[in-house]
Scaffold this motif. Structure first.
Motif, PDB file in Angstrom:
ATOM      1  N   THR A 105       0.591  -1.299   0.133  1.00 14.79           N
ATOM      2  CA  THR A 105       0.032  -0.023  -0.001  1.00 14.79           C
ATOM      3  C   THR A 105       0.894   1.268   0.068  1.00 14.79           C
ATOM      4  O   THR A 105       1.544   1.513   1.107  1.00 14.79           O
ATOM      5  N   GLU A 129     -10.935   3.980   9.169  1.00 22.00           N
ATOM      6  CA  GLU A 129     -10.186   4.256   7.874  1.00 22.00           C
ATOM      7  C   GLU A 129      -8.675   3.996   8.382  1.00 22.00           C
ATOM      8  O   GLU A 129      -8.176   4.085   9.631  1.00 22.00           O
ATOM      9  N   ARG A 148      -8.699   5.949   2.156  1.00 21.64           N
ATOM     10  CA  ARG A 148     -10.120   5.122   2.139  1.00 21.64           C
ATOM     11  C   ARG A 148      -9.906   3.739   1.477  1.00 21.64           C
ATOM     12  O   ARG A 148     -10.315   2.927   1.706  1.00 21.64           O
ATOM     13  N   ASP A 149      -8.969   3.828   0.424  1.00 20.57           N
ATOM     14  CA  ASP A 149      -8.736   2.700  -0.306  1.00 20.57           C
ATOM     15  C   ASP A 149      -7.484   2.118   0.041  1.00 20.57           C
ATOM     16  O   ASP A 149      -6.273   3.020  -0.128  1.00 20.57           O
ATOM     17  N   ASN A 152      -5.125   1.008  -3.490  1.00 24.38           N
ATOM     18  CA  ASN A 152      -4.649   2.394  -4.596  1.00 24.38           C
ATOM     19  C   ASN A 152      -5.032   3.513  -3.658  1.00 24.38           C
ATOM     20  O   ASN A 152      -5.884   4.335  -4.106  1.00 24.38           O
ATOM     21  N   PRO A 153      -4.231   3.983  -2.663  1.00 21.76           N
ATOM     22  CA  PRO A 153      -4.685   4.942  -1.834  1.00 21.76           C
ATOM     23  C   PRO A 153      -4.366   6.358  -2.454  1.00 21.76           C
ATOM     24  O   PRO A 153      -3.192   6.447  -2.915  1.00 21.76           O
TER      25      PRO A 153
END
Length: 209
Positions: A105, A129, A148-149, A152-153
């Motif tokens: 990440t 989150e 939040r992702d 793929n933040p």
């Protein structure tokens, strides 16, 4: 022989696919002057195995231990040991508890590429989150970034906290307009509207014993 810390981070979290909790721990398979090989073991609480078992895949990067692994959205997150990597990614190592596979990440590389010292970053979960908090020396503020992702933040700065020391948000007391912060052994109430802390709202956790 490289000198590595034997205090490796332990991870704990919920596997939402089975409704069971898992504990994960990494270990060194081998290490020399140029490389380190690590493995991962998992223990399923109240599981059928009743013992530790190795994952089918090993961590693709060595893990360092600035803090306990953080659980968020079904995965555990670890800091990568960059000292022995030729081209280490500016990322976190992600371990999915459902299928027990690894991924990375990206960590703040789209907003603060100059933040390279993992000791300055505190990883945590806030309101469901993934968050990364660090003290910005240029603005003398604690910045709290949210992704939040987790695959793929896009890291967004959600909170700027007006304190002179590095603090980590523990909980959002949005109804009361406050944050609960942790600074060392102290818990602090931070008032968002006032952008400050009241001295009477600083609690030493050692006093709770």
């Amino acid at each position: 022989m490289l000198q590595h810390s034997t205090c490796l981070p332990i991870g704990f979290g919920l596997d939402v696919s089975t409704g069971t909790y898992k504990v994960a721990r990494s270990f060194y398979r081998s290490c020399d002057c140029s490389s380190v090989a690590m493995g991962m073991e998992v223990f399923t609480i109240n599981g059928d195995e009743g013992n530790w078992r190795e994952t089918l895949l090993d961590p693709p990067y060595p893990i360092i231990c600035p803090q306990t692994a953080i659980h968020c959205k079904g995965s555990l997150f670890y800091f990568i040991d960059k000292k022995i990597q030729q081209c280490p990614p500016q990322a976190l190592l992600r371990f999915c508890l459902q299928d027990e596979t690894f991924g990375i990440t990206p960590l703040l590389n789209n907003v603060y590429p100059t933040v390279e010292d993992d000791d300055d970053i505190v990883l945590h979960e806030l309101d469901g989150e993934l968050c990364a908090t660090f003290f910005s020396k240029c603005v003398q503020r604690v910045l709290d970034w949210v992704a939040r992702d987790i695959v793929n933040p896009e890291w967004d700065c959600h909170y700027v906290i007006n304190v002179s020391d590095h603090c980590c948000p523990v909980a959002s007391l949005s109804i009361a307009g406050r944050f609960l912060l942790r600074r060392g052994h102290c818990l602090i109430h931070y008032y968002m509207k006032a952008h400050g802390v009241k001295e009477e709202d600083i609690f030493d956790m050692d006093d709770l014993r």
